[in-house]
Write a protein that holds these residues in place. Structure first.
Motif, PDB file in Angstrom:
ATOM      1  N   GLU A 127     -32.438  11.707  70.792  1.00  0.00           N
ATOM      2  CA  GLU A 127     -32.993  13.030  70.514  1.00  0.00           C
ATOM      3  C   GLU A 127     -31.990  14.116  70.895  1.00  0.00           C
ATOM      4  N   ALA A 128     -31.330  13.936  72.036  1.00  0.00           N
ATOM      5  CA  ALA A 128     -30.325  14.903  72.476  1.00  0.00           C
ATOM      6  C   ALA A 128     -29.141  14.928  71.517  1.00  0.00           C
ATOM      7  N   MET A 129     -28.677  13.742  71.100  1.00  0.00           N
ATOM      8  CA  MET A 129     -27.551  13.681  70.175  1.00  0.00           C
ATOM      9  C   MET A 129     -27.915  14.268  68.818  1.00  0.00           C
ATOM     10  N   ASN A 130     -29.143  14.047  68.390  1.00  0.00           N
ATOM     11  CA  ASN A 130     -29.607  14.619  67.127  1.00  0.00           C
ATOM     12  C   ASN A 130     -29.533  16.141  67.172  1.00  0.00           C
ATOM     13  N   TYR A 131     -29.992  16.725  68.277  1.00  0.00           N
ATOM     14  CA  TYR A 131     -29.943  18.183  68.434  1.00  0.00           C
ATOM     15  C   TYR A 131     -28.497  18.680  68.417  1.00  0.00           C
ATOM     16  N   THR A 132     -27.638  18.023  69.215  1.00  0.00           N
ATOM     17  CA  THR A 132     -26.229  18.420  69.289  1.00  0.00           C
ATOM     18  C   THR A 132     -25.570  18.380  67.918  1.00  0.00           C
ATOM     19  N   LEU A 133     -25.760  17.276  67.206  1.00  0.00           N
ATOM     20  CA  LEU A 133     -25.095  17.113  65.920  1.00  0.00           C
ATOM     21  C   LEU A 133     -25.682  18.025  64.850  1.00  0.00           C
ATOM     22  N   THR A 134     -26.972  18.325  64.947  1.00  0.00           N
ATOM     23  CA  THR A 134     -27.586  19.266  64.010  1.00  0.00           C
ATOM     24  C   THR A 134     -26.947  20.646  64.144  1.00  0.00           C
ATOM     25  N   LYS A 135     -26.784  21.091  65.386  1.00  0.00           N
ATOM     26  CA  LYS A 135     -26.157  22.397  65.633  1.00  0.00           C
ATOM     27  C   LYS A 135     -24.682  22.388  65.214  1.00  0.00           C
ATOM     28  N   ALA A 136     -23.966  21.316  65.578  1.00  0.00           N
ATOM     29  CA  ALA A 136     -22.535  21.246  65.265  1.00  0.00           C
ATOM     30  C   ALA A 136     -22.299  21.140  63.764  1.00  0.00           C
ATOM     31  N   GLU A 137     -23.184  20.443  63.061  1.00  0.00           N
ATOM     32  CA  GLU A 137     -23.016  20.272  61.612  1.00  0.00           C
ATOM     33  C   GLU A 137     -23.070  21.605  60.881  1.00  0.00           C
ATOM     34  N   MET A 138     -23.910  22.509  61.352  1.00  0.00           N
ATOM     35  CA  MET A 138     -23.999  23.825  60.707  1.00  0.00           C
ATOM     36  C   MET A 138     -22.657  24.538  60.747  1.00  0.00           C
ATOM     37  N   ALA A 159     -20.317  -1.341  65.364  1.00  0.00           N
ATOM     38  CA  ALA A 159     -20.283  -0.567  64.124  1.00  0.00           C
ATOM     39  C   ALA A 159     -21.676  -0.055  63.771  1.00  0.00           C
ATOM     40  N   GLU A 160     -22.679  -0.872  64.017  1.00  0.00           N
ATOM     41  CA  GLU A 160     -24.055  -0.458  63.722  1.00  0.00           C
ATOM     42  C   GLU A 160     -24.460   0.741  64.574  1.00  0.00           C
ATOM     43  N   GLY A 161     -24.119   0.690  65.859  1.00  0.00           N
ATOM     44  CA  GLY A 161     -24.452   1.802  66.742  1.00  0.00           C
ATOM     45  C   GLY A 161     -23.691   3.063  66.377  1.00  0.00           C
ATOM     46  N   LEU A 162     -22.422   2.904  65.981  1.00  0.00           N
ATOM     47  CA  LEU A 162     -21.620   4.041  65.549  1.00  0.00           C
ATOM     48  C   LEU A 162     -22.258   4.722  64.348  1.00  0.00           C
ATOM     49  N   MET A 163     -22.656   3.922  63.353  1.00  0.00           N
ATOM     50  CA  MET A 163     -23.247   4.503  62.150  1.00  0.00           C
ATOM     51  C   MET A 163     -24.631   5.081  62.422  1.00  0.00           C
ATOM     52  N   GLN A 164     -25.330   4.548  63.405  1.00  0.00           N
ATOM     53  CA  GLN A 164     -26.633   5.112  63.767  1.00  0.00           C
ATOM     54  C   GLN A 164     -26.473   6.563  64.230  1.00  0.00           C
ATOM     55  N   ILE A 165     -25.404   6.823  64.979  1.00  0.00           N
ATOM     56  CA  ILE A 165     -25.141   8.197  65.438  1.00  0.00           C
ATOM     57  C   ILE A 165     -24.647   9.064  64.279  1.00  0.00           C
ATOM     58  N   VAL A 166     -23.702   8.537  63.502  1.00  0.00           N
ATOM     59  CA  VAL A 166     -23.170   9.292  62.367  1.00  0.00           C
ATOM     60  C   VAL A 166     -24.288   9.703  61.409  1.00  0.00           C
ATOM     61  N   LEU A 168     -27.448  10.260  62.126  1.00  0.00           N
ATOM     62  CA  LEU A 168     -28.540  11.058  62.697  1.00  0.00           C
ATOM     63  C   LEU A 168     -28.768  12.331  61.890  1.00  0.00           C
ATOM     64  N   VAL A 169     -27.668  12.904  61.421  1.00  0.00           N
ATOM     65  CA  VAL A 169     -27.750  14.100  60.575  1.00  0.00           C
ATOM     66  C   VAL A 169     -27.081  13.749  59.255  1.00  0.00           C
ATOM     67  N   LYS A 170     -27.842  13.751  58.191  1.00  0.00           N
ATOM     68  CA  LYS A 170     -27.304  13.388  56.882  1.00  0.00           C
ATOM     69  C   LYS A 170     -26.437  14.530  56.365  1.00  0.00           C
ATOM     70  N   SER A 171     -25.137  14.342  56.464  1.00  0.00           N
ATOM     71  CA  SER A 171     -24.218  15.397  56.050  1.00  0.00           C
ATOM     72  C   SER A 171     -22.858  14.807  55.723  1.00  0.00           C
ATOM     73  N   PRO A 172     -22.211  15.290  54.660  1.00  0.00           N
ATOM     74  CA  PRO A 172     -20.854  14.824  54.362  1.00  0.00           C
ATOM     75  C   PRO A 172     -19.839  15.282  55.398  1.00  0.00           C
ATOM     76  N   TRP A 173     -20.239  16.191  56.295  1.00  0.00           N
ATOM     77  CA  TRP A 173     -19.306  16.737  57.284  1.00  0.00           C
ATOM     78  C   TRP A 173     -19.332  15.971  58.603  1.00  0.00           C
ATOM     79  N   ILE A 174     -20.149  14.923  58.701  1.00  0.00           N
ATOM     80  CA  ILE A 174     -20.145  14.043  59.873  1.00  0.00           C
ATOM     81  C   ILE A 174     -19.713  12.652  59.417  1.00  0.00           C
ATOM     82  N   GLN A 175     -18.577  12.197  59.916  1.00  0.00           N
ATOM     83  CA  GLN A 175     -17.989  10.946  59.453  1.00  0.00           C
ATOM     84  C   GLN A 175     -17.454  10.145  60.643  1.00  0.00           C
ATOM     85  N   VAL A 176     -16.576   9.186  60.377  1.00  0.00           N
ATOM     86  CA  VAL A 176     -16.071   8.264  61.406  1.00  0.00           C
ATOM     87  C   VAL A 176     -14.592   8.495  61.673  1.00  0.00           C
TER      88      VAL A 176
END
Length: 282
Positions: A127-138, A159-166, A168-176
């Protein structure tokens, strides 16, 4: 076919007690055209007295570019590693890193999830990471800068855990940002299977090799390491890495992560040789 540019993470001069300015100068002398600076907020004592390479984001955002321009160097990406599970720190830090990257003409900011406190369960962590990445993605979307998450922590060691974080926010601006050394050291899964799993999302790579000695001491007991040995002198199968990445139709930065100046010199020579016609020469 994937094409590559070579960059140098500024951690290469940490053990030599070099300042950012001196580190940029040496990188240029070694033949690098790009660097990946590490940044911090506030004012660090060691950086202020020219014993450490990290660049303060309190400075004018164009100062970094000015220093690099004076040595014919460009900024490929910003090492803006921020604790995604601590939004009160990460949101501001990532925001400023993205703005700095854009000011320097870089299109990538790299991070990982960093440390999970014992009092935080998985649900709260995500939940915390979702909030952080939502704000950063903007911010990333406005500035057209990719925020790339790398394998380095408790969740991203697979790899599964990495992609789970990536994801969290569906955006082309969050990648690996794939770290060849961290994925090897974690020892949880085959690093090449892991790379295949995340390949479509790989936009940046930390080119980190792991010595046999470090592998024997730490593989399977850590999730990452700050720097590795010179590329081509360790356990990473670079031919296999590039074979897996070959079908990707985009340019990818290989940011060398080693711990010594002479290792940086040997790394660029090795990568130039092994890449062949896959290397973009500026």
């Amino acid at each position: 076919m994937a094409k590559f540019r070579i960059s140098l993470n500024m951690e290469y001069c940490r053990s030599a007690d070099k300042s950012f300015r001196e580190g940029v100068k040496i990188a240029a002398e070694l033949g690098y055209k790009y660097i990946e600076p590490m940044v911090h907020t506030g004012w660090g004592l060691l950086s202020e007295v020219d014993y450490f390479h990290s660049f303060s984001m309190e400075e004018d955002t164009l100062l970094m570019k000015e220093i690099c321009d004076s040595h014919g160097i460009k900024v490929s990406s910003i090492s803006g590693h921020s604790p995604l599970m601590k939004p009160e720190a990460a949101v501001s830090r990532l925001t400023r890193s993205i703005i700095l990257a854009d000011a320097c003409g870089a299109r990538f900011v790299n991070s990982d999830e960093m440390i999970k406190d014992d009092w935080m369960d998985d649900k709260m962590a995500f939940e915390a990471m979702n909030y952080t990445l939502t704000k950063a993605e903007m911010v990333a979307r406005r500035h057209k800068v990719y925020l790339c998450i790398e394998p380095h922590g408790i969740y991203t060691k697979t790899a599964e855990g990495l992609m789970q974080i990536v994801n969290l926010v569906k955006s082309p601006w969050i990648q690996v940002n794939w770290d060849t050394g961290n994925s090897y050291l974690a020892g949880v899964e085959d690093p090449y299977d892991g790379l295949m799993h995340v390949r479509d999302s790989v936009y940046h790579i930390h080119a980190k090799d792991i010595s046999m000695e470090q592998s024997e001491m730490e593989r399977g007991s850590v999730t990452g390491t700050p720097v590795g040995c010179a590329c081509g002198e360790g356990m990473v199968n670079w031919d296999k890495v590039f074979e897996i990445l070959e079908p990707i139709d985009r340019e990818i930065f290989l940011s060398v992560e080693c711990g010594k100046i002479d290792e940086a010199e040997r790394s660029i020579k090795f990568l130039e040789k092994v890449l062949g016609n896959r290397l973009i020469k500026d």
